[in-house]
Design a protein around this motif. Sequence first.
Motif, PDB file in Angstrom:
ATOM      1  N   SER A 187       0.814  -1.221   0.000  1.00 34.97           N
ATOM      2  CA  SER A 187       0.000   0.000   0.000  1.00 34.97           C
ATOM      3  C   SER A 187       0.842   1.264   0.000  1.00 34.97           C
ATOM      4  N   THR A 188       2.143   1.166   0.280  1.00 35.42           N
ATOM      5  CA  THR A 188       3.017   2.339   0.279  1.00 35.42           C
ATOM      6  C   THR A 188       3.577   2.633  -1.112  1.00 35.42           C
ATOM      7  N   ASN A 242       6.429  -6.069  -1.485  1.00 36.66           N
ATOM      8  CA  ASN A 242       6.904  -4.685  -1.617  1.00 36.66           C
ATOM      9  C   ASN A 242       7.191  -4.271  -3.058  1.00 36.66           C
TER      10      ASN A 242
END
Length: 299
Positions: free
Chosen positions: A200-201, A226
Motif C-alpha cells: 500500500s506504500t 513490496n
Amino acid sequence: MRINTEIGELQAFLAVAQKSSFRAASESLFISQPALSRRIDKLEKDLKCQLLERTTRRVSLTDAGRQFLSHAQAVIDELERAYQGLEARAVARTGKVTIACVPSVANHLLPSVLKDFARTYPSVRVKVIDESAQTVLDSVREGLADFGLSFLGSQEAELDFTAIRAERYVVVVPKEHALARRKTVAWRQLEKEPLVSVSSTSGNRLLIDSAFAKTSKRPTIQYEINHVTGAINLVAAGLGIAIIPGLALDAQLHPGLMGVPLVDPAITRTLGLIVRKGDKIHDMARVLADTLSAAIRDS
C-alpha cells in the motif's frame, strides 16, 4: 575560545536526542553504549553543562540540551552539504555516475543499456539506486544521485521532470491462463482472480486502487509484496495474477508469462527524467541519461 568538540560527539548527541535512548542511539551509530556514553560525557564536559537528563526509563533533553540541539544539527547539515558539493566535483573529474531509478527500469532496461555504455566508456563507474519512486525523488533532491528515472516528480517544485513516455498497466498471467487469450482485459473481469499486489506504500498501488474504486467489485488481495519484481515471481509460481506497469515484465526472464493491457479504465503512468532544478549534470551522467531515455522511448 578553543573548540575541542569532535563530529562524532555531535552525532552521538543528535542520535540520543532523536531516539531518546542510549541503546537505540548506539545501534544506529554502530558503536557500543559505553563508547556512546563517553562521547556524550566529553561533549558535556567541553560545554560545561548537562545536555541530557538520564533516568532508568528514558532520556530527555535539558533546557541547555534543547538550546544546543538546533546548533548541533545545523553544524552536521552544513558539513553534509559541503561533503556533497565536494563529492559532486570529484565525480565530474573521476567519471562516476549515480542513477536513481524505479525497479521496473532497473530490471528491464538498465542491464542492456549499461552493457553498451561500458563498451564505449569502460572507465566510468556507475552506481544504481534501484528503489521506490519516493526514494528516487529523495535521492535526486538530496544530491545523492546525478539524475533519476521515475513516474513521480512532475509536481515537485525543486525538481525538473522531463516526460519520456507513457507506460500502460497490464495484468500479468501465465500463458495458459484464460485471460492470456484476450487482447484486453477489463478490471471487472478480475473480480474472481486471486491478486498478487504491491504494498500500500507503493506509488503503483495508488494508481491501481484508484482504478478499482471505479469498479463495482474488486479481486481479493491474496498476497502482498513490496516490489513489482516479487509480484511477477509469485505469478510465475502460479499463486495468482498481478497488475503492473508494462515495462516491468521482461519476456526473456519470464517466458511463461504475458501481460494483457487493462481497459475500462485504461491507466498509464508517465516515466520521466528527474534532475534538481537549476543543476547541470556532468558530461558522463548526461550521456547515460540520454541513452536511457532513448531506450525507454523505444521499448
